[in-house]
Design a protein around this motif. Sequence first.
Motif, PDB file in Angstrom:
ATOM      1  N   LEU A   1       6.762 -17.780  45.292  1.00  0.00           N
ATOM      2  CA  LEU A   1       5.594 -16.909  45.445  1.00  0.00           C
ATOM      3  C   LEU A   1       5.811 -15.782  46.450  1.00  0.00           C
ATOM      4  CD1 LEU A   1       2.547 -19.361  45.367  1.00  0.00           C
ATOM      5  CD2 LEU A   1       3.093 -17.557  43.728  1.00  0.00           C
ATOM      6  N   LYS A   2       6.913 -15.852  47.177  1.00  0.00           N
ATOM      7  CA  LYS A   2       7.158 -14.800  48.158  1.00  0.00           C
ATOM      8  C   LYS A   2       7.199 -13.434  47.468  1.00  0.00           C
ATOM      9  CE  LYS A   2      12.118 -15.769  47.923  1.00  0.00           C
ATOM     10  NZ  LYS A   2      13.298 -16.225  48.673  1.00  0.00           N
ATOM     11  N   ARG A   3       6.810 -12.437  48.217  1.00  0.00           N
ATOM     12  CA  ARG A   3       6.674 -11.096  47.658  1.00  0.00           C
ATOM     13  C   ARG A   3       8.011 -10.585  47.098  1.00  0.00           C
ATOM     14  NH1 ARG A   3       3.824  -6.186  51.055  1.00  0.00           N
ATOM     15  NH2 ARG A   3       3.400  -4.806  49.296  1.00  0.00           N
TER      16      ARG A   3
ATOM     17  N   ALA B   1      10.006 -14.501  38.317  1.00  0.00           N
ATOM     18  CA  ALA B   1       9.197 -13.788  37.321  1.00  0.00           C
ATOM     19  C   ALA B   1       8.152 -14.716  36.707  1.00  0.00           C
ATOM     20  CB  ALA B   1      10.099 -13.212  36.230  1.00  0.00           C
ATOM     21  N   ALA B   2       8.546 -15.951  36.368  1.00  0.00           N
ATOM     22  CA  ALA B   2       7.625 -16.920  35.772  1.00  0.00           C
ATOM     23  C   ALA B   2       6.486 -17.249  36.730  1.00  0.00           C
ATOM     24  CB  ALA B   2       8.379 -18.185  35.384  1.00  0.00           C
ATOM     25  N   THR B   3       6.809 -17.468  37.980  1.00  0.00           N
ATOM     26  CA  THR B   3       5.798 -17.839  38.970  1.00  0.00           C
ATOM     27  C   THR B   3       4.832 -16.698  39.241  1.00  0.00           C
ATOM     28  OG1 THR B   3       7.383 -19.360  40.002  1.00  0.00           O
ATOM     29  CG2 THR B   3       5.454 -18.734  41.307  1.00  0.00           C
ATOM     30  N   HIS B   4       5.361 -15.514  39.465  1.00  0.00           N
ATOM     31  CA  HIS B   4       4.501 -14.349  39.722  1.00  0.00           C
ATOM     32  C   HIS B   4       3.656 -14.026  38.484  1.00  0.00           C
ATOM     33  CE1 HIS B   4       6.541 -12.451  43.468  1.00  0.00           C
ATOM     34  NE2 HIS B   4       6.700 -13.757  43.457  1.00  0.00           N
ATOM     35  N   GLY B   5       4.274 -14.127  37.312  1.00  0.00           N
ATOM     36  CA  GLY B   5       3.541 -13.848  36.087  1.00  0.00           C
ATOM     37  C   GLY B   5       2.382 -14.799  35.877  1.00  0.00           C
ATOM     38  N   PHE B   6       2.591 -16.062  36.206  1.00  0.00           N
ATOM     39  CA  PHE B   6       1.528 -17.063  36.079  1.00  0.00           C
ATOM     40  C   PHE B   6       0.365 -16.740  37.014  1.00  0.00           C
ATOM     41  CE2 PHE B   6      -0.505 -21.177  36.802  1.00  0.00           C
ATOM     42  CZ  PHE B   6      -0.590 -21.684  35.512  1.00  0.00           C
TER      43      PHE B   6
ATOM     44  N   ALA C   1      10.361  -5.797  43.206  1.00  0.00           N
ATOM     45  CA  ALA C   1      11.216  -5.441  42.070  1.00  0.00           C
ATOM     46  C   ALA C   1      10.827  -6.223  40.824  1.00  0.00           C
ATOM     47  CB  ALA C   1      12.682  -5.697  42.423  1.00  0.00           C
ATOM     48  N   ILE C   2      10.605  -7.531  40.987  1.00  0.00           N
ATOM     49  CA  ILE C   2      10.214  -8.374  39.853  1.00  0.00           C
ATOM     50  C   ILE C   2       8.833  -7.976  39.355  1.00  0.00           C
ATOM     51  CG2 ILE C   2       9.563 -10.719  39.154  1.00  0.00           C
ATOM     52  CD1 ILE C   2      12.537 -10.408  39.308  1.00  0.00           C
ATOM     53  N   ASP C   3       7.899  -7.777  40.286  1.00  0.00           N
ATOM     54  CA  ASP C   3       6.527  -7.416  39.902  1.00  0.00           C
ATOM     55  C   ASP C   3       6.505  -6.085  39.158  1.00  0.00           C
ATOM     56  OD1 ASP C   3       5.801  -9.712  41.200  1.00  0.00           O
ATOM     57  OD2 ASP C   3       5.013  -8.705  42.983  1.00  0.00           O
ATOM     58  N   ARG C   4       7.330  -5.161  39.628  1.00  0.00           N
ATOM     59  CA  ARG C   4       7.392  -3.858  38.951  1.00  0.00           C
ATOM     60  C   ARG C   4       7.903  -4.013  37.519  1.00  0.00           C
ATOM     61  NH1 ARG C   4      11.046  -0.179  37.678  1.00  0.00           N
ATOM     62  NH2 ARG C   4      12.728  -1.385  38.638  1.00  0.00           N
ATOM     63  N   LYS C   5       8.900  -4.855  37.336  1.00  0.00           N
ATOM     64  CA  LYS C   5       9.444  -5.085  35.998  1.00  0.00           C
ATOM     65  C   LYS C   5       8.396  -5.720  35.079  1.00  0.00           C
ATOM     66  CE  LYS C   5      14.307  -5.682  37.361  1.00  0.00           C
ATOM     67  NZ  LYS C   5      15.438  -6.645  37.416  1.00  0.00           N
TER      68      LYS C   5
ATOM     69  N   LEU D   1       6.297 -10.563  30.676  1.00  0.00           N
ATOM     70  CA  LEU D   1       6.806 -11.791  31.291  1.00  0.00           C
ATOM     71  C   LEU D   1       7.978 -12.344  30.485  1.00  0.00           C
ATOM     72  CD1 LEU D   1       6.496 -14.064  33.384  1.00  0.00           C
ATOM     73  CD2 LEU D   1       4.730 -15.072  31.922  1.00  0.00           C
ATOM     74  N   ASN D   2       7.817 -12.389  29.176  1.00  0.00           N
ATOM     75  CA  ASN D   2       8.860 -12.869  28.276  1.00  0.00           C
ATOM     76  C   ASN D   2      10.132 -12.037  28.411  1.00  0.00           C
ATOM     77  OD1 ASN D   2      10.419 -12.819  25.691  1.00  0.00           O
ATOM     78  ND2 ASN D   2       8.906 -14.308  25.019  1.00  0.00           N
ATOM     79  N   ALA D   3       9.981 -10.720  28.389  1.00  0.00           N
ATOM     80  CA  ALA D   3      11.138  -9.818  28.431  1.00  0.00           C
ATOM     81  C   ALA D   3      11.904  -9.943  29.741  1.00  0.00           C
ATOM     82  CB  ALA D   3      10.675  -8.375  28.228  1.00  0.00           C
ATOM     83  N   VAL D   4      11.171 -10.025  30.858  1.00  0.00           N
ATOM     84  CA  VAL D   4      11.829 -10.091  32.164  1.00  0.00           C
ATOM     85  C   VAL D   4      12.581 -11.414  32.320  1.00  0.00           C
ATOM     86  CG1 VAL D   4      11.464 -10.105  34.665  1.00  0.00           C
ATOM     87  CG2 VAL D   4      10.176  -8.520  33.231  1.00  0.00           C
TER      88      VAL D   4
END
Length: 453
Positions: A230-232, A91-96, A235-239, A72-75
């Motif tokens: 929160l939308k899908r 990234a922050a929202t999905h990571g949370f 690419a971000i989730d993969r990272k 999460l930090n790196a992305v």
Amino acid sequence: MNEKFMKEKPVFPLIMSMATPMVISMLVNSLYNIVDSFFVAKIGEDAITALSLVYPVQNLVNALAIGFGVGLNAVIAFHLGAGEKEAADTAATHGFLFSILHGIIAAAVSIPIMRPFLKMFTQSENVISLGVRYSTIVFSFSIVIMISLAYEKIFQAVGRMNASMAGLMTGCIVNIILDPLLIFGIGPFPKMGIDGAALATGIGQVSTLLLYVVLYAVKKPSVTINRKYLKRNKAIDRKLYFVGIPAAINLALPSLLVSSLNAMLASFSQIYVVVLGVYYKLQTFLYLPANGIVQGMRPIIGYNYGAAEHKRVKKIYDITLVLTAGIMLFGTVLCLALPHKLIGMFTDNPETIDAGKKALRIISAGFVVSSISVTSSGALEGLGKGVESLIISLCRYAVIIIPTAFVLTRIFGADGVWNAFWIAEAVSSVISAVVYKKAVGNKLNSRRAENDF
């Protein structure tokens, strides 16, 4: 908050300003580990043995939280450096959200497996009972750990290291205060024994989370958690997982290592299992502060990599390596000069102290050289190169040390385990230098880092 200071401020003062809060918080965390074990040891040697046997699974849960947090930090840092604010918010929202899910899974899996897990290493019903009681309470707070780490890494990614430090220190201080009160029943508190140690840990973690929530609400970081993100976004989730999964495995590998070494040492004597557990408590005084420097370095190196400031990336790595080696040198001197005092903090058993003195002196031979692996692994994570970082950790915690320990115990008995530590660190340092140069060296000549993430 304007994060451009991460590519404009001179490198050494920048690293010190980012790392110092983390080193302080890691030192307090190290103190907690020592104090917690110190009070648990007062319950009896069975209690400290139970704590040592629970450690691998406890480390596994923490590894999942911290490892995903590293991703999460790196992305976030990368996208901020590239000027992509919306991607950083996503990234922050999905990571949370993923952190909450990880916490639920960790609690659901870890609590039921503890009794059969402990039976693999001991036949003592008292040790098993103590371990089950401690782990059930500690793992009930898994979701709190995961959410806290998400907040911590978001604050770190935007350069708010003081917020991260405040959260970590609050949890540790609350834990240190509550430990003797709940373990021994001082004043109005009930005498709970090892259950009290576990509950103190959980309350400390809740304290950290509450402070993070307040700090986030009072002064929102430049990267925000918002449901509109929160939308899908595959690419971000993969990272997030591309860096997070290898980082989690990196941190989980010590669990595999400790379990493997415990099995080898238990065949000689329970004393050696206690010594290994004590060593892992003591080494936090070195590796946690070193990790504090690496944590301070990660967002800086990731930001500069995203901004294509490649000369600064190299300088950041070099300075971090020197600082980490300095900490390791201090630890080496300490273990060579005062091993009996260090082991004596956790046990009065003369046999355990003698065995521990010898172990510390042998293991410490690998401290300084390990700084190469620690720095390289952390830098690669900050650059988004999780797989390469994982290769280094596999060498340190599995591929080299476990087979080496297995062979050497057949020749030197329990001492073979202690010698396997420095041998593994020496070999891993060479591999780390090669992996880092190959993974990063050629990339620094490219004009845009985005294609490499």
